[in-house]
Design an enzyme around this catalytic site. Structure first.
Site, PDB file in Angstrom:
ATOM      1  N   ARG A 167       0.538  -1.424  -0.037  1.00  0.00           N
ATOM      2  CA  ARG A 167       0.085  -0.074  -0.102  1.00  0.00           C
ATOM      3  C   ARG A 167       0.773   1.264   0.196  1.00  0.00           C
ATOM      4  O   ARG A 167       0.533   1.896  -0.931  1.00  0.00           O
ATOM      5  CB  ARG A 167      -0.721  -0.254   1.342  1.00  0.00           C
ATOM      6  CG  ARG A 167      -2.034   1.098   1.400  1.00  0.00           C
ATOM      7  CD  ARG A 167      -2.569   1.276   2.154  1.00  0.00           C
ATOM      8  NE  ARG A 167      -3.834  -0.380   2.645  1.00  0.00           N
ATOM      9  CZ  ARG A 167      -4.345  -0.815   3.246  1.00  0.00           C
ATOM     10  NH1 ARG A 167      -4.889  -0.035   4.476  1.00  0.00           N
ATOM     11  NH2 ARG A 167      -4.960  -1.698   3.068  1.00  0.00           N
TER      12      ARG A 167
ATOM     13  N   HIS B 293      -8.085  -4.186  -8.264  1.00  0.00           N
ATOM     14  CA  HIS B 293      -7.991  -3.330  -6.826  1.00  0.00           C
ATOM     15  C   HIS B 293      -9.029  -3.259  -5.617  1.00  0.00           C
ATOM     16  O   HIS B 293     -10.109  -2.686  -5.675  1.00  0.00           O
ATOM     17  CB  HIS B 293      -7.262  -2.054  -7.337  1.00  0.00           C
ATOM     18  CG  HIS B 293      -6.884  -1.700  -5.913  1.00  0.00           C
ATOM     19  ND1 HIS B 293      -4.971  -1.675  -5.375  1.00  0.00           N
ATOM     20  CD2 HIS B 293      -7.299  -0.541  -5.414  1.00  0.00           C
ATOM     21  CE1 HIS B 293      -4.805  -1.673  -3.866  1.00  0.00           C
ATOM     22  NE2 HIS B 293      -6.118  -0.511  -4.170  1.00  0.00           N
TER      23      HIS B 293
ATOM     24  N   TYR C 195     -17.526  12.406 -15.455  1.00  0.00           N
ATOM     25  CA  TYR C 195     -17.755  13.520 -16.160  1.00  0.00           C
ATOM     26  C   TYR C 195     -16.198  13.431 -17.112  1.00  0.00           C
ATOM     27  O   TYR C 195     -15.149  14.781 -18.061  1.00  0.00           O
ATOM     28  CB  TYR C 195     -17.574  14.745 -15.653  1.00  0.00           C
ATOM     29  CG  TYR C 195     -18.251  15.123 -14.978  1.00  0.00           C
ATOM     30  CD1 TYR C 195     -20.227  15.106 -15.573  1.00  0.00           C
ATOM     31  CD2 TYR C 195     -19.225  14.907 -13.601  1.00  0.00           C
ATOM     32  CE1 TYR C 195     -20.993  14.692 -15.466  1.00  0.00           C
ATOM     33  CE2 TYR C 195     -19.882  15.606 -12.928  1.00  0.00           C
ATOM     34  CZ  TYR C 195     -21.502  15.274 -13.821  1.00  0.00           C
ATOM     35  OH  TYR C 195     -22.368  15.656 -13.317  1.00  0.00           O
TER      36      TYR C 195
END
Length: 747
Positions: A37, A83, A127
């Site tokens: 991580r 993931h 968007y």
């Protein structure tokens, strides 16, 4: 089995000490956080989430020259396939890869609103659109040629690369940051051209020193530019140890406006500083008048940064102004370097510059060898097929006859021509239209080219020098694509010698003007220009009224003494103007809600003050011991404070709630910097009340001049002979003279 691990025969569980259970599980969590991580891999400079994003985009065929895809689609594929974490976290990570103000060489080509340097967040994933950048292609070049290991994804349905081939030195070029369990990393971005040059030097001279490599890599190269003000020795020491900090300043220039006027224009700000917050901080410095030589600030930025700073007067030295701003705002920051990375994807280590470069080069060599072996296998398979084609070409009629008439053509051809099963399968699977291509010249030319390529690969694998030469050629190709020859490859952050900013006395630059300071009963403070009458009628908020008023100057430091025994310091020039009702004093200092303001006066050097508590304890403190450096003030008197009076004369007069007055020599009071003090007057139980009587007032006086107090109607009464009330400090005293104020106060 040990005694501390005893199985329960009923349910099959076993007991173990809590410390061991927590320790093992926390260690597992810590390792997972460190490896999967927070820390980047030294080989490709990526964390797992970034690696999975790029790989998923490659699987979606989002090449730099192809079409864009919705970010929501990319995020969904990454989350569903590789993931299994939150889509918001994945999108944030992908958006950062596309931000040219965060990444020195963006790995994702974004279309739409991906945030800006002001700190605004990217638009929603539905968007925006994205595709891979050219740098990402270099990172994944050779991924399909067995150059790296693959592992199953989280549910075992797909596979993902453990590390990318990384022809692009991403760790140093783009940097990385993260916080793990018990460790952190913070690697700044660097200039790719310099990183490649350092790699080439390390290939040529494997035992090169860190100082030599630090001379090639001049220092970090931030995407937002700026100026690093550190000496070469300091930078070399940071790269040698893998830890340290760089001072990064904004880039500015003086702009002439004509007729002696000028302004300062900031065109680059330090890395990771949000422009909007920087503007707010500079505006706050102007509003609070902490930088009195700065008059105004304007943000005229468009695509480029342009922050305009106007000086208070044309006589201001621009170097001094910027020096003050560097110390007071994020126009100068310290960027910490902590090169804590994963070596071989497993071991976290704080590496020097040489160790990081060596890890990258060793990975490139392993990738080169694996790709060469993969290519040799492909060449061997193709040569086998070509040999079969040549046999078929030389015996084309017989091959066609066997195929037309034999029930088992494969076995016949293998027996008659000595072909392998692979060769026969290739011949049988060949389309009829391909027969015209079976020309001996073409087949032999392809075979000879493959034999030559195989010979070259075998020679390279047999020679370490040849391998490093090939790696050097690959690095030069990357340098040609993204180095100084491209506009994005030019160094943006310059390195300057560590010249100290001029130390200036900002207080000396404050214009000295008279002020009238007004503090209301509810604690609202303001200042009015000039020395106004202290008893003038002023407007206050509803329910509020006049409290304290005094004359001061803009260069003064106002001292506020509160009932908690603390002194607070406020520069007079920072007080709000008198046009409004002012501002709450508690916003300027950390004054507790239960504390009351007892006294306020301008600080004067060499003056001494008598401070006392309601319990009747006190001492003398010098002005040098009451100045506070922070908003929280300075603790001086321990106890419930009652008063603070300037010291003069030779005696002290004290009066309590019991109306008993005591006068004793001033010399009997000690001078202290902090404490409870000594007993000024002794009190007993008052009138049968539960609480003790307490002190109500004290004042310094000259014994020869007597004691004066205010009477009604503005009259003053003086008691010239104080012999009756003279006594030792700490005694009870005698009843106050006839006519003494009923509130038991001298003023």
């Amino acid at each position: 089995m040990s005694d501390d691990l005893l199985p329960d025969p009923q349910d099959g569980t076993q007991s173990e000490p809590l410390s061991r259970a927590i320790g093992e599980r926390y260690l597992t969590y810590a390792l997972s956080t460190i490896m999967h991580r927070a820390l980047p891999d030294a080989r490709d400079g990526l964390k797992p989430v970034h690696r999975r994003i790029l790989y998923a985009m490659r699987e979606l065929r989002l090449s730099p020259s192809g079409a864009f895809r919705k970010s929501a689609k990319i995020t969904g594929d990454v989350m569903g396939n590789y993931h299994p974490h939150g889509d918001a976290a994945i999108y944030d990570a992908m958006a950062r890869l596309a931000q040219d103000f965060a990444m020195r060489y963006p790995l994702v080509d974004g279309q739409g609103n991906f945030g800006n340097i002001d700190g605004d967040n990217p638009a929603a994933a539905r968007y925006t659109e994205a595709r891979l950048a050219a740098t990402s292609e270099s990172l994944m070049d050779g991924l399909a040629e067995d150059s790296v290991d693959f592992r199953p994804n989280y549910d075992g349905t797909l596979s993902e690369p453990v590390v990318l081939p990384a022809a692009f030195p991403n760790l140093l070029a783009n940097g990385a940051s993260g916080i793990a369990v018990g460790m952190a990393t913070n690697v700044p971005p660097h200039n790719l051209h310099e990183v490649v040059d350092a790699c080439l030097h390390l290939i040529k001279t494997p035992d090169a020193r860190d100082d030599t490599l630090a001379g090639i890599i001049q220092g970090p190269d931030f995407p937002t530019g700026g100026v690093i003000v550190e000496s070469r020795e300091t930078i070399a020491g940071i790269y040698r140890t893998g830890r340290g900090a760089f001072r990064v300043r904004a880039r500015w220039a003086q702009e002439d406006l004509g007729r002696g006027l000028w302004q300062i224009v900031v065109t680059e700000i330090p890395y990771q500083v949000q422009k909007s917050k920087l503007i707010e901080r500079l505006a706050e410095l102007i509003q609070t008048r902490k930088i009195p030589i700065l008059a105004d600030i304007r943000d005229e930025s468009a695509e480029d940064i342009r922050i305009v700073l106007e000086p208070k007067a044309r006589t201001v030295d621009p170097e001094q102004l910027m020096g003050a701003l560097f110390r007071s705002s994020d126009l100068e920051i310290r960027f910490n370097l902590n090169m804590n990375v994963l070596i071989d994807g497993r071991v976290p280590k704080v590496c020097s510059l040489k160790e990081v470069l060596r890890a990258f080069l060793d990975h490139r060599r392993e990738v080169l060898v694996r790709r060469a072996n993969f290519r040799l296998e492909k060449i061997a398979a193709r040569l086998e097929v070509l040999e079969g084609y040549l046999v078929a070409y030389l015996n084309l009629d017989r091959v066609i006859e066997i195929i037309r008439h034999e029930d088992e053509p494969k076995a016949v051809m293998m027996a008659e021509f000595g072909l392998s099963e692979v060769q026969v399968e290739a011949i049988l699977n060949m389309r009829l239209r391909a027969l015209r291509k079976l020309e001996e010249i073409e087949l032999r030319a392809e075979r000879d080219a493959l034999l030559e390529e195989r010979q070259g690969l075998q020679a390279m694998l047999a020679s370490e020098d040849a391998q490093w030469a090939r790696i050097a050629d690959q690095l030069k190709e990357v340098r040609n694509l993204f180095g100084k020859s491209s506009p994005e490859g030019q160094r943006r952050t310059t390195i300057a010698e560590a010249a100290e900013t001029p130390v200036i006395d900002l207080e000396a630059m404050i214009e000295r003007e008279p002020l009238t300071v007004i503090l209301s009963k509810m604690g609202w403070i303001r200042s009015m220009k000039g020395h106004q009458p202290l008893d003038a009628e002023l407007k206050f908020k509803d329910g509020d009224g006049p409290g304290l008023a005094l004359h001061a100057e803009t260069t003064d430091k106002l001292m506020v003494f509160a009932s908690n025994g603390r002194f607070y310091t406020i520069p007079a020039n920072t007080l709000p103007g008198g046009r409004g009702m002012g501002e709450p004093l508690r916003l300027m200092i950390d004054l507790p809600n239960e504390a009351e303001i007892i006294a306020m006066f301008p600080w004067r050097e060499g003056v001494k003050y008598l401070v006392a508590s309601k319990a009747g304890d006190g001492f003398v403190v010098g002005s040098g011991d009451i100045l506070a450096q922070t908003r929280s003030g300075k603790q001086v008197l321990n106890g419930d404070a009652l008063l603070c009076r300037p010291v003069h004369g030779d005696h002290v007069a004290v009066v309590g709630e019991n109306r008993k007055l005591l006068v004793f020599p001033l010399a009997e009071l000690p001078e202290m910097a902090r404490g409870k003090g000594v007993r000024l007057q002794r009190y007993g139980k008052g009138g049968g009340l539960i609480k003790d009587d307490c002190m109500t007032d004290a004042i310094c006086l000259t014994l020869a001049q007597g004691l004066s107090w205010q009477m009604g109607g503005g009259k003053t009464r003086t008691e010239p002979d104080l012999t009756e009330w003279l006594g030792k400090r700490g005694s009870t005293g005698r009843m106050a003279p006839r006519g003494f104020p009923r509130d038991n106060r001298f003023t």
